[in-house]
Design an enzyme around this catalytic site. Structure first.
Site, PDB file in Angstrom:
ATOM      1  CD  GLU A 127      -4.483  11.653 -12.783  1.00 39.92           C
ATOM      2  OE1 GLU A 127      -5.201  11.789 -11.764  1.00 39.92           O
ATOM      3  OE2 GLU A 127      -4.918  11.341 -13.895  1.00 39.92           O
ATOM      4  N   PRO A 128      -1.090  14.004  -9.209  1.00 38.16           N
ATOM      5  CG  PRO A 128      -1.645  16.264  -8.949  1.00 38.16           C
ATOM      6  CD  PRO A 128      -1.759  15.117  -9.910  1.00 38.16           C
ATOM      7  CG  ASP A 239       6.845  -5.165 -18.660  1.00 34.34           C
ATOM      8  OD1 ASP A 239       7.047  -4.799 -17.489  1.00 34.34           O
ATOM      9  OD2 ASP A 239       6.034  -6.070 -18.976  1.00 34.34           O
ATOM     10  NE  ARG A 242       9.026   0.115 -14.348  1.00 31.67           N
ATOM     11  CZ  ARG A 242       7.900  -0.344 -13.838  1.00 31.67           C
ATOM     12  NH1 ARG A 242       7.637  -1.647 -13.824  1.00 31.67           N
ATOM     13  NH2 ARG A 242       7.009   0.487 -13.328  1.00 31.67           N
ATOM     14  CD  GLN A 278      43.032  -4.709   2.495  1.00 30.18           C
ATOM     15  OE1 GLN A 278      42.828  -4.720   3.711  1.00 30.18           O
ATOM     16  NE2 GLN A 278      43.578  -5.728   1.858  1.00 30.18           N
ATOM     17  N   GLY A 339      35.848  15.545   2.019  1.00 24.67           N
ATOM     18  CA  GLY A 339      35.157  16.834   2.109  1.00 24.67           C
ATOM     19  C   GLY A 339      34.976  17.480   0.736  1.00 24.67           C
ATOM     20  CD  GLU A 362      10.628   5.071 -17.535  1.00 21.28           C
ATOM     21  OE1 GLU A 362      10.522   3.876 -17.806  1.00 21.28           O
ATOM     22  OE2 GLU A 362      11.064   5.918 -18.306  1.00 21.28           O
ATOM     23  N   GLY A 363       8.710   4.005 -11.774  1.00 16.16           N
ATOM     24  CA  GLY A 363       8.480   2.993 -10.735  1.00 16.16           C
ATOM     25  C   GLY A 363       9.585   3.058  -9.703  1.00 16.16           C
ATOM     26  CB  SER A 365      13.895   1.087  -5.264  1.00 22.91           C
ATOM     27  OG  SER A 365      14.860   1.701  -6.102  1.00 22.91           O
TER      28      SER A 365
END
Ligand code: COS
Length: 390
Positions: A127-128, A239, A242, A278, A339, A362-363, A365
């Site tokens: 929700e907001p 659960d 995710r 490299q 670029g 979904e949650g 980090s």
């Protein structure tokens, strides 16, 4: 025994999904991204070939695939376009609480519908004023005889504008915090209003809407699980989903890595392809390691579920690491392109925009870290055997 060797069936499934991503998704993905065009034709085809609703059990007419199988598909389709995969996969999120909490009859009714035609469903939690803090939700469900009456607004709802039904979380006891939330299966009718289609930074081909319930009546048989146990149902759902989001993040990162490898072999600077330098090699090496570890963490979190074991911390490890990897690897891919990476004519800027949502939905980090910190500092008592970590 730890063994991630895929079976012949799993390899075939992965090939099917890859083929679909290559032939049906990739050719149009960048075009659909431009205007945020809804990918209905792709949804219809994915449904036809069986790449949607992979979680629906065989007893309800679905393919009943494992969580690991689901991750294989999700990585490939997201390699094609994670926005389109978000549209294809959102039924899994909406259906998970139904799978866990609905009666046999309700499952039959709603899963039949998903399998029979390319119908879409949405998961309505946010929700907001209640994003990470689920308990802060204001949507109310009042019991009236045999029905509940829902009022309130949900935002950032994937596929919201196209969904035929919704799994909706609402307060049944507003003073009880997370212990006063219940979940309902709600069919779209005139009382359910789609207020807004968001104009997003990335995953622009997916639909994200605000959904408002105005005195929406739901029969009590569509209460999912027990009254006031909706918060746990939401957590158990996350659960389960995710790992799939982690697989999608892995797909984005892998796509960016592949583009960067190809470009680094073609682009000549100082008389040699930049892959000979490299500085670029080490970037590619770090990108490859992160993609590899994202996949391992993802598969680990899915396999635990397939074994019927609790995977809360592993799914947070996988979601957090893979999402951050997607952001880092796509940013590095832009860097390898120099670029040109910043220009829309080249493919990697879309991937960088798409990757950002992986750290948010979904949650976030930060929420994954919060779960990991809690589970690490104060492990929750588990009924099942302790889960293995990769
Ligand atoms: N499985 C089962 N039960 C769980 C659970 C899980 N994974 N995680 C928590 N619970 C239970 C706890 O055991 C506790 O139970 P009791 O009521 O018996 O004590 C209850 O749920 C509350 O847990 P907790 O105290 O950890 O809840 P918080 O309010 O602190 O919230 C976080 C926990 C922040 C992790 C949770 O709200 C969350 O995941 N937020 C992010 C939501 C999200 O992902 N939103 C994105 C939108 S969905 S697309």
């Amino acid at each position: 025994m730890a063994d991630f060797t895929l079976s012949v069936e799993q390899k075939n499934l992965r090939e099917l999904a890859h083929d679909f991503a290559e032939k049906e998704i990739r050719p149009v993905a960048w075009e659909l991204d431009k205007e945020g065009t809804w990918p209905q034709a792709i949804i219809d085809k994915a449904h036809e070939v069986g790449l949607m609703n992979t979680h629906v059990p065989e007893e309800y007419g679905g393919p009943g695939l494992s969580y690991l199988d689901g991750c294989l598909i999700e990585e490939e389709l997201s390699w094609g376009c994670s926005g389109i995969q978000t549209s294809l996969g959102a039924n899994g999120l909406a259906a998970a609480p139904v799978h866990i909490g609905a009666s046999h009859e309700v499952k039959r009714e709603y899963f039949d519908e998903l399998i029979g035609s390319p119908v879409l469903a949405s998961f309505c939690l946010t929700e907001p004023d209640a994003g990470s803090d689920v308990s802060g939700m204001r949507t109310r469900a009042r019991r009236q005889g045999d029905t509940y009456v829902l009022n309130g607004s949900k935002c950032f709802i994937t596929n919201g504008g196209h969904a035929s039904w919704f799994t909706v979380y609402a307060k049944t006891d507003p003073d009880a915090g997370h212990r006063g939330i219940s979940a309902f299966l709600v069919r779209k009718d005139d009382t359910v209003v789609v207020d807004k289609k968001e104009d997003k930074m990335g995953q622009r081909a997916s639909n994200t809407a605000t959904i408002t319930f105005n005195d929406t009546e739901v029969h009590a048989r569509y209460l999912l699980g027990e009254e006031n146990k909706g918060f746990k149902l939401a957590m158990m759902t996350l659960d389960r989903t995710r790992p799939g989001v982690a697989a999608m993040a892995t797909g984005i990162a892998r796509a960016a890595l592949e583009f960067a490898i190809d470009y680094s072999k073609q682009r000549v600077q100082f008389g040699v392809p930049i892959a000979m330098h490299q500085a670029v090699q080490f970037m590619i090496a770090d990108m490859a390691t992160k993609v590899h570890l994202s996949r391992l963490a993802t598969w680990n979190s899915a396999v635990l579920l397939d074994q019927g074991r609790r995977n809360t911390v592993e799914s947070s490890h996988a979601k957090r690491f893979a999402a951050d990897t997607a952001m880092e690897v796509t940013t590095d891919a832009v860097q390898v392109y120099g670029g040109y990476g910043f220009i829309k004519d080249y493919p990697v800027e879309k991937l960088m925009r798409d990757a950002k949502i992986m750290q948010l939905y979904e949650g976030t980090s930060q929420i994954q870290r919060l779960v990991i910190a809690r589970e690490t500092l104060l492990p929750r008592r588990v009924e099942q055997p302790a889960a293995a970590t990769a």
